[in-house]
Design a protein around this motif. Structure first.
Motif, PDB file in Angstrom:
ATOM      1  N   THR A 146      77.876  56.618  66.651  1.00  0.00           N
ATOM      2  CA  THR A 146      77.005  57.664  66.104  1.00  0.00           C
ATOM      3  C   THR A 146      77.544  59.039  66.452  1.00  0.00           C
ATOM      4  OG1 THR A 146      75.576  57.760  68.054  1.00  0.00           O
ATOM      5  CG2 THR A 146      75.000  56.147  66.360  1.00  0.00           C
ATOM      6  N   GLY A 166      71.741  60.373  65.701  1.00  0.00           N
ATOM      7  CA  GLY A 166      72.016  58.949  65.536  1.00  0.00           C
ATOM      8  C   GLY A 166      72.646  58.572  64.208  1.00  0.00           C
ATOM      9  N   VAL A 195      73.435  61.649  57.090  1.00  0.00           N
ATOM     10  CA  VAL A 195      72.925  62.962  57.506  1.00  0.00           C
ATOM     11  C   VAL A 195      71.454  62.846  57.929  1.00  0.00           C
ATOM     12  CG1 VAL A 195      74.497  64.291  56.054  1.00  0.00           C
ATOM     13  CG2 VAL A 195      72.311  63.550  55.116  1.00  0.00           C
ATOM     14  N   LEU A 232      72.621  64.970  73.384  1.00  0.00           N
ATOM     15  CA  LEU A 232      74.004  64.551  73.608  1.00  0.00           C
ATOM     16  C   LEU A 232      74.150  63.030  73.711  1.00  0.00           C
ATOM     17  CD1 LEU A 232      76.945  65.357  74.236  1.00  0.00           C
ATOM     18  CD2 LEU A 232      76.247  65.705  76.615  1.00  0.00           C
ATOM     19  N   ASN A 233      75.142  62.502  72.997  1.00  0.00           N
ATOM     20  CA  ASN A 233      75.491  61.074  73.007  1.00  0.00           C
ATOM     21  C   ASN A 233      76.254  60.767  74.304  1.00  0.00           C
ATOM     22  OD1 ASN A 233      76.640  58.545  72.529  1.00  0.00           O
ATOM     23  ND2 ASN A 233      77.098  58.977  70.369  1.00  0.00           N
ATOM     24  N   ASN A 261      71.414  67.157  82.009  1.00  0.00           N
ATOM     25  CA  ASN A 261      71.691  65.797  81.534  1.00  0.00           C
ATOM     26  C   ASN A 261      70.575  65.109  80.752  1.00  0.00           C
ATOM     27  OD1 ASN A 261      73.965  66.273  82.946  1.00  0.00           O
ATOM     28  ND2 ASN A 261      73.920  64.398  84.156  1.00  0.00           N
ATOM     29  N   ALA A 262      70.389  65.520  79.527  1.00  0.00           N
ATOM     30  CA  ALA A 262      69.540  64.728  78.632  1.00  0.00           C
ATOM     31  C   ALA A 262      70.478  63.998  77.682  1.00  0.00           C
ATOM     32  CB  ALA A 262      68.606  65.636  77.850  1.00  0.00           C
ATOM     33  N   PHE A 263      70.415  62.665  77.686  1.00  0.00           N
ATOM     34  CA  PHE A 263      71.331  61.897  76.839  1.00  0.00           C
ATOM     35  C   PHE A 263      70.571  61.029  75.855  1.00  0.00           C
ATOM     36  CE2 PHE A 263      73.857  62.093  80.859  1.00  0.00           C
ATOM     37  CZ  PHE A 263      74.877  62.874  80.365  1.00  0.00           C
ATOM     38  N   ARG A 264      71.273  60.679  74.771  1.00  0.00           N
ATOM     39  CA  ARG A 264      70.817  59.574  73.948  1.00  0.00           C
ATOM     40  C   ARG A 264      71.898  58.502  74.013  1.00  0.00           C
ATOM     41  NH1 ARG A 264      73.875  60.832  69.537  1.00  0.00           N
ATOM     42  NH2 ARG A 264      73.335  58.787  68.721  1.00  0.00           N
ATOM     43  N   GLU A 265      71.502  57.249  73.769  1.00  0.00           N
ATOM     44  CA  GLU A 265      72.488  56.171  73.746  1.00  0.00           C
ATOM     45  C   GLU A 265      73.144  56.162  72.370  1.00  0.00           C
ATOM     46  OE1 GLU A 265      73.337  54.700  76.523  1.00  0.00           O
ATOM     47  OE2 GLU A 265      71.758  55.892  77.468  1.00  0.00           O
ATOM     48  N   ASP A 266      74.303  55.508  72.293  1.00  0.00           N
ATOM     49  CA  ASP A 266      75.089  55.512  71.057  1.00  0.00           C
ATOM     50  C   ASP A 266      74.524  54.491  70.074  1.00  0.00           C
ATOM     51  OD1 ASP A 266      77.143  56.153  69.302  1.00  0.00           O
ATOM     52  OD2 ASP A 266      78.547  54.718  70.209  1.00  0.00           O
ATOM     53  N   GLU A 267      73.308  54.724  69.623  1.00  0.00           N
ATOM     54  CA  GLU A 267      72.643  53.773  68.730  1.00  0.00           C
ATOM     55  C   GLU A 267      72.289  54.426  67.396  1.00  0.00           C
ATOM     56  OE1 GLU A 267      69.480  52.529  71.241  1.00  0.00           O
ATOM     57  OE2 GLU A 267      70.869  51.398  72.521  1.00  0.00           O
ATOM     58  N   LEU A 268      72.553  53.677  66.327  1.00  0.00           N
ATOM     59  CA  LEU A 268      72.316  54.204  64.982  1.00  0.00           C
ATOM     60  C   LEU A 268      70.831  54.429  64.722  1.00  0.00           C
ATOM     61  CD1 LEU A 268      74.744  52.025  62.832  1.00  0.00           C
ATOM     62  CD2 LEU A 268      74.809  54.506  63.043  1.00  0.00           C
ATOM     63  N   VAL A 269      70.544  55.531  64.057  1.00  0.00           N
ATOM     64  CA  VAL A 269      69.180  55.837  63.630  1.00  0.00           C
ATOM     65  C   VAL A 269      69.230  55.956  62.106  1.00  0.00           C
ATOM     66  CG1 VAL A 269      67.352  57.577  63.709  1.00  0.00           C
ATOM     67  CG2 VAL A 269      68.644  57.025  65.782  1.00  0.00           C
ATOM     68  N   PRO A 281      69.320  57.244  58.640  1.00  0.00           N
ATOM     69  CA  PRO A 281      69.559  58.616  58.182  1.00  0.00           C
ATOM     70  C   PRO A 281      68.488  59.063  57.185  1.00  0.00           C
ATOM     71  CG  PRO A 281      71.013  57.123  57.019  1.00  0.00           C
ATOM     72  CD  PRO A 281      70.237  56.283  57.992  1.00  0.00           C
TER      73      PRO A 281
END
Lengths: 475, 95
Positions: A19, A24, A37, A51-52, B60-68, B70
């Motif tokens: 992503t 995402g 998008v 941030l990823n 440090n605010a993160f998101r994981e590498d996961e698809l959302v 679109p």
């Protein structure tokens, strides 16, 4: 006066996260326009980028693999400029606190090792893609690429020739690919390079006025553009002129760099810390855990190939340029092939075959096991080296095991002295004039006789044996 | 005066704003006043204080590498003044 070029490179490498860096949406290449998008990457009002974590991890990998000092605290900044590929009116990048600084990579060129310093590595988001209408005064904007994660790797001005620039880029790409964090594909744009070039009188300290080169879409373009630009600047200096600080585009069709008009005014990006993104703190534990995941890198692997397999530096360099090729070599050796034989076959026929068919080594029609088997057949005298080439071509075409091909085509080498003697007798009987000449002192004709014997046996005679029998009979 | 007319024109140009002379004059005065106000901060001793980039003390605010999922292309383009074949259409600008 002798001039020496001073070159620094800025490389943008696309990271292979699933992503985007702050949302995402998918990073997959080639989707229909504006299907990857969301409000964040479109810069809609009220959106909040987050941030990823994977992007930071990948950037850390590259930082550690190139010996950088990782900043405990880094920050994202807004780089403000107006262009339709940038929906927010700014690009989120890093400015005064990048994630890593002060690294280096080593390049090998003409048997010499040289250290190229890295000023910094920082994370940023990619911009969108514009397609300009050839007939109307409009452009089409696709924001799929907007927000795809990049690392920018900035070198010190340590590079002194186009060849060094090429070697540096290949090494960077190799490290990125070993780490599995980027495809490093220049043609597809996942690995991009801008170059800063100036010249100075040989041996003097101050740098000259530099130009920035863009549109360098392949390793060859980089080297050609730099070579051209260095010659151009030398010509300007030789005529007593002054190089102008400007951005120049490489025109590969006409093999020259062209000034980009309208870019003379210095950019004023008005960087400032992005209030939407919190400062990034990287604790030692994180660095240590990423350090543990680093694979064996190209330089280490090359060193090991030289010491463990006794390969020449050149062979080790070619074989370790890609991890996949190195793996193929090691698979071949562990299947029983001698290291140097395996290296010769891989660097010669195999790479020739793969390049010609533009096939990656992972999809090689000739497997590492089969290549090892072929080498074994030569070493135990089942087939001659010459026949082995025929067998290899057949392996490439059919992916069959070499022993099967040798069996099917009746290619087993003739090592039976009686059969070879019969062939030699036939040849000598056929060529009385040459026999006369040989006996008269033209011993160079031995090669001719060996060739005839090979022909007589359809390439299957053991050449060493044929040689011996011929010499004995021609005494 | 804290800011010159030329500086106002330069900033306006960066922001792609087209200002007439009356506006330049007006903003030079207003921005000058704002700058004077900000100048008060210079009276404070800030030795040893890090520049503040954020008003909240978090990191440090993160998101994981996961698809959302679109946004639909239609919705993404809904406010575009012009669109064609799934793309935003803009005046051609070659850098």
């Amino acid at each position: 006066m002798e001039f020496e070029p001073v070159i620094g490179l800025e490389v943008h490498a696309q990271l292979k996260s699933n992503t985007k860096i702050f949302c995402g949406c998918s990073t997959a290449f080639g989707a229909p326009p504006n299907t990857h998008v969301c409000p964040v990457c479109l810069g809609m009002p009220g959106m909040l980028p987050v941030l990823n974590r994977k992007v930071v991890e990948y950037a850390l990998k590259m930082a550690l693999a190139t010996g950088c000092v990782v900043s405990k605290k880094s920050r994202f900044a807004r780089k403000n400029y107006f262009y339709p590929d940038l929906p927010k009116g700014y690009q989120i990048s890093q400015y005064e606190l990048p994630i890593a600084e002060h690294g280096a990579v080593e390049i090998d060129l003409d048997g010499k090792r040289k250290r190229i310093g890295l000023t910094r590595i920082h994370m940023e988001e990619d911009a969108g893609k514009l397609i300009h209408d050839p007939n109307r005064p409009v452009s089409f904007v696709d924001f799929n690429r907007t927000g795809v994660p990049l690392i920018e790797i900035v070198s010190e001005p340590d590079i002194r020739s186009p060849e060094e620039a090429g070697a540096y880029l290949r090494k960077l790409r190799s490290i990125l690919r070993y780490l599995g964090i980027s495809d490093g594909n220049m043609e597809e744009g996942s690995f991009r390079c801008d170059a800063n070039v100036s010249i100075r009188a040989q041996g003097t300290e101050p740098f000259g006025i530099r130009t920035e080169l863009k549109n360098l879409n392949s390793f060859k373009h980089v080297e050609n553009a730099l070579a051209y630009e260095i010659r151009r600047q030398q010509a300007v200096a030789a005529e007593g002129g002054r190089v102008v600080q400007e951005t120049r585009l490489w025109d590969p069709e006409r093999s020259r760099t062209v000034s980009m008009r309208g870019k003379e005014e210095a950019h004023d990006y008005r960087y400032f810390p992005d209030p939407d993104l919190l400062p990034l703190m990287i604790e030692d534990e994180w660095i240590e855990s990423v350090q543990k995941t680093l694979p064996e890198l190209p330089d280490e692997k090359k060193g090991r190939f030289e010491t463990v397999y006794g390969l020449p530096a050149y062979d080790a360099g070619v074989l370790t340029a890609s991890k996949e090729l190195a793996d193929f070599f090691e698979a071949c050796v562990s299947a029983g092939a001698g290291a140097k034989s395996a290296s010769n076959w891989i660097m010669g026929p195999l790479l020739g075959l793969l390049h010609a068919a533009a096939t990656p080594v992972e999809e090689s029609p000739v497997s590492a096991d089969h290549l090892a088997e072929l080498i074994g057949l030569i070493e135990n005298d089942t087939i001659s080296g010459k026949i082995a080439k025929t067998v290899f071509d057949e392996m490439a075409a059919s992916s069959k095991a070499p022993a099967v091909i040798v069996e099917e085509k009746g290619l087993v080498q003739v090592t039976d002295a009686g059969a070879i003697e019969a062939a030699v007798d036939a040849v000598l009987a056929r060529c009385p004039d040459e026999v006369e000449a040989y006996k008269g002192g033209k011993t160079k004709l031995l090669g001719f006789f060996v060739g005839q014997v090979m022909k007589e046996t359809r390439g299957k005679a053991n050449p060493k044996l044929a040689n011996e029998v011929l010499k004995a009979k021609l005494k | 005066m804290k800011i010159t007319h030329d500086e106002v024109r330069y900033v306006a140009d960066l922001a792609r704003l087209d200002l007439d002379e009356a506006a330049v004059d007006k903003f030079a005065g207003q921005i000058g006043e704002i700058l004077l106000y900000i100048d008060k901060l210079n009276e404070v001793d800030t030795d040893g204080v890090d520049p503040t980039s954020h008003a909240i003390f978090l990191t440090n605010a993160f998101r994981e590498d996961e698809l959302v999922e679109p946004l639909d292309t239609d919705r993404a383009l809904a406010n575009a003044p012009e669109q064609e074949n799934g793309c935003f259409v803009v005046p051609k600008i070659i850098p």
